[in-house]
Design a protein around this motif. Structure first.
Motif, PDB file in Angstrom:
ATOM      1  N   ALA A  50       0.432  21.992  33.957  1.00  0.00           N
ATOM      2  CA  ALA A  50       0.903  23.391  33.971  1.00  0.00           C
ATOM      3  C   ALA A  50      -0.127  24.292  34.656  1.00  0.00           C
ATOM      4  O   ALA A  50      -1.333  24.067  34.526  1.00  0.00           O
ATOM      5  CB  ALA A  50       1.139  23.861  32.545  1.00  0.00           C
ATOM      6  N   TYR A  51       0.350  25.285  35.381  1.00  0.00           N
ATOM      7  CA  TYR A  51      -0.538  26.254  36.029  1.00  0.00           C
ATOM      8  C   TYR A  51      -1.012  27.245  34.960  1.00  0.00           C
ATOM      9  O   TYR A  51      -0.192  27.922  34.324  1.00  0.00           O
ATOM     10  CB  TYR A  51       0.206  26.966  37.160  1.00  0.00           C
ATOM     11  CG  TYR A  51      -0.656  27.936  37.937  1.00  0.00           C
ATOM     12  CD1 TYR A  51      -1.823  27.498  38.567  1.00  0.00           C
ATOM     13  CD2 TYR A  51      -0.322  29.277  38.033  1.00  0.00           C
ATOM     14  CE1 TYR A  51      -2.627  28.372  39.280  1.00  0.00           C
ATOM     15  CE2 TYR A  51      -1.113  30.163  38.748  1.00  0.00           C
ATOM     16  CZ  TYR A  51      -2.264  29.713  39.370  1.00  0.00           C
ATOM     17  OH  TYR A  51      -3.059  30.580  40.065  1.00  0.00           O
ATOM     18  N   ASP A 100       7.760  30.753  32.677  1.00  0.00           N
ATOM     19  CA  ASP A 100       7.761  29.315  32.398  1.00  0.00           C
ATOM     20  C   ASP A 100       7.894  28.531  33.718  1.00  0.00           C
ATOM     21  O   ASP A 100       7.209  27.526  33.928  1.00  0.00           O
ATOM     22  CB  ASP A 100       8.936  29.000  31.461  1.00  0.00           C
ATOM     23  CG  ASP A 100       8.938  27.564  31.016  1.00  0.00           C
ATOM     24  OD1 ASP A 100       7.984  27.186  30.309  1.00  0.00           O
ATOM     25  OD2 ASP A 100       9.863  26.813  31.407  1.00  0.00           O
ATOM     26  N   GLY A 101       8.753  29.022  34.620  1.00  0.00           N
ATOM     27  CA  GLY A 101       8.928  28.387  35.935  1.00  0.00           C
ATOM     28  C   GLY A 101       7.638  28.423  36.755  1.00  0.00           C
ATOM     29  O   GLY A 101       7.314  27.460  37.461  1.00  0.00           O
ATOM     30  N   ILE A 102       6.906  29.542  36.662  1.00  0.00           N
ATOM     31  CA  ILE A 102       5.623  29.660  37.391  1.00  0.00           C
ATOM     32  C   ILE A 102       4.624  28.649  36.812  1.00  0.00           C
ATOM     33  O   ILE A 102       3.948  27.934  37.549  1.00  0.00           O
ATOM     34  CB  ILE A 102       5.059  31.104  37.278  1.00  0.00           C
ATOM     35  CG1 ILE A 102       6.013  32.109  37.923  1.00  0.00           C
ATOM     36  CG2 ILE A 102       3.671  31.184  37.911  1.00  0.00           C
ATOM     37  CD1 ILE A 102       5.690  33.579  37.649  1.00  0.00           C
ATOM     38  N   GLU A 103       4.546  28.589  35.483  1.00  0.00           N
ATOM     39  CA  GLU A 103       3.587  27.673  34.844  1.00  0.00           C
ATOM     40  C   GLU A 103       3.899  26.214  35.193  1.00  0.00           C
ATOM     41  O   GLU A 103       3.003  25.401  35.358  1.00  0.00           O
ATOM     42  CB  GLU A 103       3.606  27.869  33.326  1.00  0.00           C
ATOM     43  CG  GLU A 103       2.979  29.193  32.921  1.00  0.00           C
ATOM     44  CD  GLU A 103       3.041  29.463  31.415  1.00  0.00           C
ATOM     45  OE1 GLU A 103       2.067  30.021  30.887  1.00  0.00           O
ATOM     46  OE2 GLU A 103       4.070  29.126  30.782  1.00  0.00           O
ATOM     47  N   GLN A 119      -7.740  30.666  48.988  1.00  0.00           N
ATOM     48  CA  GLN A 119      -8.264  30.008  47.768  1.00  0.00           C
ATOM     49  C   GLN A 119      -7.475  28.735  47.460  1.00  0.00           C
ATOM     50  O   GLN A 119      -7.791  28.025  46.506  1.00  0.00           O
ATOM     51  CB  GLN A 119      -8.207  30.983  46.583  1.00  0.00           C
ATOM     52  CG  GLN A 119      -6.806  31.282  46.109  1.00  0.00           C
ATOM     53  CD  GLN A 119      -6.610  32.669  45.518  1.00  0.00           C
ATOM     54  OE1 GLN A 119      -7.505  33.507  45.557  1.00  0.00           O
ATOM     55  NE2 GLN A 119      -5.447  32.930  44.983  1.00  0.00           N
ATOM     56  N   ASP A 120      -6.460  28.454  48.285  1.00  0.00           N
ATOM     57  CA  ASP A 120      -5.562  27.308  48.094  1.00  0.00           C
ATOM     58  C   ASP A 120      -5.072  27.212  46.640  1.00  0.00           C
ATOM     59  O   ASP A 120      -5.114  26.165  46.020  1.00  0.00           O
ATOM     60  CB  ASP A 120      -6.242  25.995  48.522  1.00  0.00           C
ATOM     61  CG  ASP A 120      -5.224  24.849  48.666  1.00  0.00           C
ATOM     62  OD1 ASP A 120      -4.024  25.139  48.801  1.00  0.00           O
ATOM     63  OD2 ASP A 120      -5.642  23.680  48.602  1.00  0.00           O
ATOM     64  N   GLU A 121      -4.548  28.350  46.171  1.00  0.00           N
ATOM     65  CA  GLU A 121      -4.064  28.388  44.789  1.00  0.00           C
ATOM     66  C   GLU A 121      -3.158  29.596  44.597  1.00  0.00           C
ATOM     67  O   GLU A 121      -3.437  30.655  45.150  1.00  0.00           O
ATOM     68  CB  GLU A 121      -5.257  28.532  43.830  1.00  0.00           C
ATOM     69  CG  GLU A 121      -4.832  28.539  42.377  1.00  0.00           C
ATOM     70  CD  GLU A 121      -5.868  29.156  41.448  1.00  0.00           C
ATOM     71  OE1 GLU A 121      -7.072  28.951  41.653  1.00  0.00           O
ATOM     72  OE2 GLU A 121      -5.431  29.870  40.527  1.00  0.00           O
ATOM     73  N   GLY A 122      -2.099  29.428  43.810  1.00  0.00           N
ATOM     74  CA  GLY A 122      -1.273  30.560  43.424  1.00  0.00           C
ATOM     75  C   GLY A 122       0.205  30.336  43.693  1.00  0.00           C
ATOM     76  O   GLY A 122       0.637  29.226  44.008  1.00  0.00           O
ATOM     77  N   ALA A 123       0.971  31.421  43.544  1.00  0.00           N
ATOM     78  CA  ALA A 123       2.420  31.312  43.714  1.00  0.00           C
ATOM     79  C   ALA A 123       2.996  32.612  44.261  1.00  0.00           C
ATOM     80  O   ALA A 123       2.634  33.705  43.816  1.00  0.00           O
ATOM     81  CB  ALA A 123       3.087  30.987  42.373  1.00  0.00           C
ATOM     82  N   VAL A 124       3.880  32.463  45.246  1.00  0.00           N
ATOM     83  CA  VAL A 124       4.710  33.575  45.698  1.00  0.00           C
ATOM     84  C   VAL A 124       6.053  33.395  44.998  1.00  0.00           C
ATOM     85  O   VAL A 124       6.678  32.339  45.116  1.00  0.00           O
ATOM     86  CB  VAL A 124       4.927  33.533  47.229  1.00  0.00           C
ATOM     87  CG1 VAL A 124       5.891  34.632  47.656  1.00  0.00           C
ATOM     88  CG2 VAL A 124       3.604  33.655  47.958  1.00  0.00           C
ATOM     89  N   ASP A 142       1.629  20.957  51.766  1.00  0.00           N
ATOM     90  CA  ASP A 142       0.328  20.273  51.661  1.00  0.00           C
ATOM     91  C   ASP A 142      -0.743  21.166  51.052  1.00  0.00           C
ATOM     92  O   ASP A 142      -1.936  20.889  51.186  1.00  0.00           O
ATOM     93  CB  ASP A 142      -0.113  19.775  53.046  1.00  0.00           C
ATOM     94  CG  ASP A 142       0.821  18.691  53.568  1.00  0.00           C
ATOM     95  OD1 ASP A 142       1.382  17.941  52.735  1.00  0.00           O
ATOM     96  OD2 ASP A 142       1.023  18.631  54.792  1.00  0.00           O
ATOM     97  N   THR A 143      -0.317  22.263  50.429  1.00  0.00           N
ATOM     98  CA  THR A 143      -1.280  23.173  49.795  1.00  0.00           C
ATOM     99  C   THR A 143      -0.999  23.230  48.293  1.00  0.00           C
ATOM    100  O   THR A 143      -0.009  22.687  47.817  1.00  0.00           O
ATOM    101  CB  THR A 143      -1.164  24.614  50.361  1.00  0.00           C
ATOM    102  OG1 THR A 143      -0.009  25.234  49.772  1.00  0.00           O
ATOM    103  CG2 THR A 143      -1.033  24.624  51.869  1.00  0.00           C
ATOM    104  N   ASP A 144      -1.857  23.977  47.574  1.00  0.00           N
ATOM    105  CA  ASP A 144      -1.599  24.217  46.149  1.00  0.00           C
ATOM    106  C   ASP A 144      -1.036  25.624  45.927  1.00  0.00           C
ATOM    107  O   ASP A 144      -1.181  26.201  44.856  1.00  0.00           O
ATOM    108  CB  ASP A 144      -2.871  23.994  45.330  1.00  0.00           C
ATOM    109  CG  ASP A 144      -3.065  22.505  45.053  1.00  0.00           C
ATOM    110  OD1 ASP A 144      -2.048  21.797  44.889  1.00  0.00           O
ATOM    111  OD2 ASP A 144      -4.220  22.052  45.050  1.00  0.00           O
TER     112      ASP A 144
END
Ligand SMILES: NC(=O)c1ccc[n+]([C@@H]2O[C@H](COP(=O)([O-])OP(=O)(O)OC[C@H]3O[C@@H](n4cnc5c(N)ncnc54)[C@H](O)[C@@H]3O)[C@@H](O)[C@H]2O)c1
Length: 272
Positions: free
Chosen positions: A2-3, A230-233, A130-135, A173-175
């Motif tokens: 989980a994120y 919940d979807g983001i996590e 930072q190769d991390e996160g969510a749009v 290919d990223t996080d």
């Protein structure tokens, strides 16, 4: 895995009401620092008043490209970066395509389509660096199937879905995740604030449409926010919000050419 949202910086547009406000509260409860924007400064302040994590608020028109980039700079200046960017601000127009005026069409596209593009492109460099996160882009069930008198809204929400699905593939290919969100009926101010000329049954009564929507929309903004977070996590690529969204998505996929007959009948029956 989980994120983990604790300590992350979350950006939410349209945070002055409805789903955006509930998302702000939910993300704060997860320990996020918040950057909240809305064109409605009073609504935004009301949202921020109920939050006890660090919060930056900005009166912002998401259709204004330069203003969105300035907001991204302000977020970077205050927090150093952003991790979760929820492009949520949205409006509605109810009018047939034959009678749809370009002013209404462009107003809606400026917010529901270009607002999402601006928010995505202004913040994406921070997420990629930072190769991390969510749009997280808020489309709709009207981004999955068409509905009469929703031509402008359908066009914008289908476009948001296409844009977000393309981004998701480009980021494979990223996080960094790209998540398209498709709410069904959520009990918010969206229809009350809509420009209603004529509805799907040909009625010209904006109040009747708003009242019917309040009756039929079963999911609360708080529940919607919980499902989205919940979807983001979980890093889900597509989030359907509410049992009506799940059902309507199934009907559209089972009957891609003839779903409208079934959905219109269902809506007639429910509205009685
Ligand atoms: N409520 C639903 O049933 C439903 C269903 C599917 C999708 N959605 C989508 O969910 C999102 C949130 O809508 P909601 O239902 O919470 O509606 P809402 O009207 O309660 O909230 C929308 C917020 O966006 C803000 N906003 C409007 N124009 C703006 C602009 N130019 N710049 C910045 N902010 C602006 C409004 O001031 C408001 O605070 C929208 O994208 C909407 O299309 C809603």
């Amino acid at each position: 895995m989980a994120y983990a949202l604790e300590g992350k910086v979350a950006v939410v547009t349209g945070a002055g009401s409805g789903i955006g406000r509930a998302l702000a509260h939910n993300l704060a409860s997860k320990g996020c620092k918040l950057a909240l924007a809305d064109i409605d400064a009073a609504g935004l302040q009301e949202t921020a008043a109920g939050i006890d994590t660090e919060v930056l608020t900005q009166k912002l028109d998401v259709a204004d490209r330069a203003a969105v980039y300035a907001f991204a700079d302000a977020v970077k200046g205050r927090f150093g970066t952003a991790h979760v960017v929820v492009n949520n601000a949205g409006v509605a127009v109810s009018q047939t395509i034959a009678d749809l005026g370009y002013q209404d069409f462009e107003w809606l596209m400026g917010i529901n389509f270009w607002g999402v593009v601006h928010g995505t492109k202004a913040f994406l460099p921070m997420l990629l660096a930072q190769d991390e996160g969510a749009v997280v882009n808020i489309s709709s069930v009207f981004g999955l199937f068409a509905w009469p008198a929703q031509g402008a809204y359908n066009a914008a929400k289908f476009a948001v879905r296409g844009f977000t699905e393309c981004l998701r593939i480009e980021l494979r290919d990223t996080d960094v995740k790209a998540i398209s969100v498709h709410p069904g009926g959520i009990k918010t101010n969206i229809v009350r604030n809509a420009r209603v000329h004529v509805d799907h049954r040909g009625r010209r009564d904006a109040k009747a449409l708003a009242d019917e929507f309040q009756r039929l929309a079963r999911t609360t903004p708080e529940k919607a926010a919980q499902i989205i977070v919940d979807g983001i996590e979980r890093g889900r690529p597509r989030v359907l919000v509410g049992p009506d969204a799940v059902l309507m998505d199934k009907i559209q996929r089972l009957m891609p050419e003839s779903y409208s007959g079934v959905l219109l009948k269902l809506s007639e029956r429910l509205s009685k």
